[in-house]
Design an enzyme around this catalytic site. Structure first.
Site, PDB file in Angstrom:
ATOM      1  N   ASP A  18      48.575  51.950  27.614  1.00 37.26           N
ATOM      2  CA  ASP A  18      47.302  52.491  28.749  1.00 37.26           C
ATOM      3  C   ASP A  18      48.185  52.986  29.863  1.00 37.26           C
ATOM      4  O   ASP A  18      49.305  53.038  30.207  1.00 37.26           O
ATOM      5  CB  ASP A  18      46.543  51.181  29.071  1.00 37.26           C
ATOM      6  CG  ASP A  18      45.482  51.747  29.922  1.00 37.26           C
ATOM      7  OD1 ASP A  18      44.689  53.061  29.565  1.00 37.26           O
ATOM      8  OD2 ASP A  18      45.328  51.079  31.056  1.00 37.26           O
ATOM      9  N   SER A  19      47.266  53.624  30.686  1.00 38.97           N
ATOM     10  CA  SER A  19      47.835  54.290  31.701  1.00 38.97           C
ATOM     11  C   SER A  19      48.233  53.305  33.088  1.00 38.97           C
ATOM     12  O   SER A  19      48.907  53.189  34.089  1.00 38.97           O
ATOM     13  CB  SER A  19      46.846  55.395  32.499  1.00 38.97           C
ATOM     14  OG  SER A  19      45.613  54.475  32.697  1.00 38.97           O
ATOM     15  N   CYS A  81      43.471  53.770  26.090  1.00 39.68           N
ATOM     16  CA  CYS A  81      43.106  54.460  27.187  1.00 39.68           C
ATOM     17  C   CYS A  81      42.285  55.574  26.900  1.00 39.68           C
ATOM     18  O   CYS A  81      42.454  56.309  25.847  1.00 39.68           O
ATOM     19  CB  CYS A  81      44.557  55.216  27.905  1.00 39.68           C
ATOM     20  SG  CYS A  81      44.041  56.307  29.254  1.00 39.68           S
ATOM     21  N   GLU A 160      40.446  47.303  40.294  1.00 39.35           N
ATOM     22  CA  GLU A 160      41.766  47.009  40.644  1.00 39.35           C
ATOM     23  C   GLU A 160      41.908  46.193  41.953  1.00 39.35           C
ATOM     24  O   GLU A 160      42.749  45.685  42.375  1.00 39.35           O
ATOM     25  CB  GLU A 160      42.941  48.131  40.436  1.00 39.35           C
ATOM     26  CG  GLU A 160      42.905  48.631  38.959  1.00 39.35           C
ATOM     27  CD  GLU A 160      43.953  49.668  38.816  1.00 39.35           C
ATOM     28  OE1 GLU A 160      44.760  49.881  39.866  1.00 39.35           O
ATOM     29  OE2 GLU A 160      44.180  50.135  37.765  1.00 39.35           O
ATOM     30  N   CYS A 192      35.635  53.900  29.755  1.00 38.21           N
ATOM     31  CA  CYS A 192      37.187  53.534  30.600  1.00 38.21           C
ATOM     32  C   CYS A 192      37.469  52.299  30.356  1.00 38.21           C
ATOM     33  O   CYS A 192      36.661  51.092  30.479  1.00 38.21           O
ATOM     34  CB  CYS A 192      36.830  54.002  31.925  1.00 38.21           C
ATOM     35  SG  CYS A 192      38.260  53.507  32.964  1.00 38.21           S
ATOM     36  N   HIS A 194      38.689  50.033  32.112  1.00 38.44           N
ATOM     37  CA  HIS A 194      38.497  49.086  33.179  1.00 38.44           C
ATOM     38  C   HIS A 194      36.859  48.641  33.029  1.00 38.44           C
ATOM     39  O   HIS A 194      36.485  47.647  33.560  1.00 38.44           O
ATOM     40  CB  HIS A 194      38.608  50.016  34.396  1.00 38.44           C
ATOM     41  CG  HIS A 194      40.080  50.104  34.907  1.00 38.44           C
ATOM     42  ND1 HIS A 194      41.013  50.784  34.153  1.00 38.44           N
ATOM     43  CD2 HIS A 194      40.789  49.547  35.901  1.00 38.44           C
ATOM     44  CE1 HIS A 194      42.413  50.784  35.001  1.00 38.44           C
ATOM     45  NE2 HIS A 194      42.165  49.951  35.753  1.00 38.44           N
TER      46      HIS A 194
END
Length: 278
Positions: A18-19, A81, A160, A192, A194
């Site tokens: 993932d990024s 991702c 985050e 996404c 997240h």
């Protein structure tokens, strides 16, 4: 291939990348649903976010990461991702001789199959939404479905920051989701990696009647099916725990702290590597 070789391949790890930290939601679902499988995870924390970068850049980054994962002798790769799945999967798939899956198709497939009124919302990064890959995959399953996309760029930094239940995050979510609810969606893809961490907050905004589709969970399920079909599932461990390794391109300690806050097991070490070498 000998039985011994096949047995060794079955014991090889799954590569997940993932990024940054978002793909840990996919790793978490693999750990929960495929507990025998070992994982080698790479988070590209030095070059995050991917959502605002060009297709050519995302393909180059993905190729570098895959080359690194191949040095770890992985038996399959998961692009955890949405942006890289949308922009790079088709390109890198042609170069590989091991199975690779992304997170878009599993989520799209489930949303298309379960919608009741044919109106599906998708939230994600700007690159994921602009790629139009979710509508493409959904309409391959059901051409009659209407798909409504909404980029939600503030969600990633809020996650985050750890503001998963903060009033600021809730207000941002209400603003982002307002028009999708006016459009009458009955399904919402959390497009996404997240976003599953905001699931309970989003549930509070959209209500109980909207089905929330978590591509991380659906990807873990599809990975399990793929491994069984290819004869690659890990043998039973007889009480031994799976082994998971974590690598990043920067900020290893910050990554480890975040990972330990969401994964079902503690990770003892995160190793920083120079991904540009691959």
């Amino acid at each position: 291939m000998s039985v011994t070789d096949m047995g060794n391949i079955r014991k090889a790890p799954i590569g997940v990348f993932d990024s940054g930290v978002g793909g840990l939601t996919v790793a978490r679902e693999i750990m929960r649903n495929l507990p025998n499988e070992d994982i080698v995870y790479f988070g590209d924390t030095a070059r995050v976010p991917y959502g605002s970068k060009s297709k050519d850049t995302i393909i180059r980054f993905s190729q570098q990461i895959i080359r690194f994962l191949r040095t770890q002798n992985v038996k399959a790769i998961v692009i955890a991702c949405n942006t890289a799945s949308a922009l790079a999967l088709d390109e890198v798939e042609e170069e590989l001789d091991i199975p690779i899956i992304g997170v878009l198709k599993p989520g799209a497939k489930v949303a298309a199959a379960t919608t009741r009124n044919g109106k599906i919302g998708v939230i994600g990064t700007e690159s994921t939404i602009n790629s139009q890959m979710y509508p493409k995959y959904i309409r391959e399953q059901n051409p009659e479905v209407a798909v409504y996309g909404k980029a939600c760029p503030l969600f990633v930094p809020l996650v985050e920051e750890g503001w998963l239940k903060d009033p600021v995050t809730e207000e941002v979510a209400r603003r982002y989701l307002e028009n999708l609810l006016k459009d009458g969606i009955d399904s919402l893809i959390l497009g996404c990696t997240h976003y599953p961490l905001l699931r309970s907050l989003i549930r509070g905004v959209v209500g109980e009647t909207v089905n929330l589709v978590n591509p991380a969970y659906e990807t873990a399920r599809e990975l399990g099916e793929l491994l069984r079909e290819e004869g690659l599932e890990h043998p039973e461990r007889n009480g031994q725990k799976a082994c998971h390794q974590f690598y990043v391109s920067d900020a290893a300690e910050k990554f480890r702290n975040f990972a330990n806050s969401i994964l079902p097991c503690d990770i003892g070490e995160t190793q920083k590597i120079h991904i540009e070498d691959y």
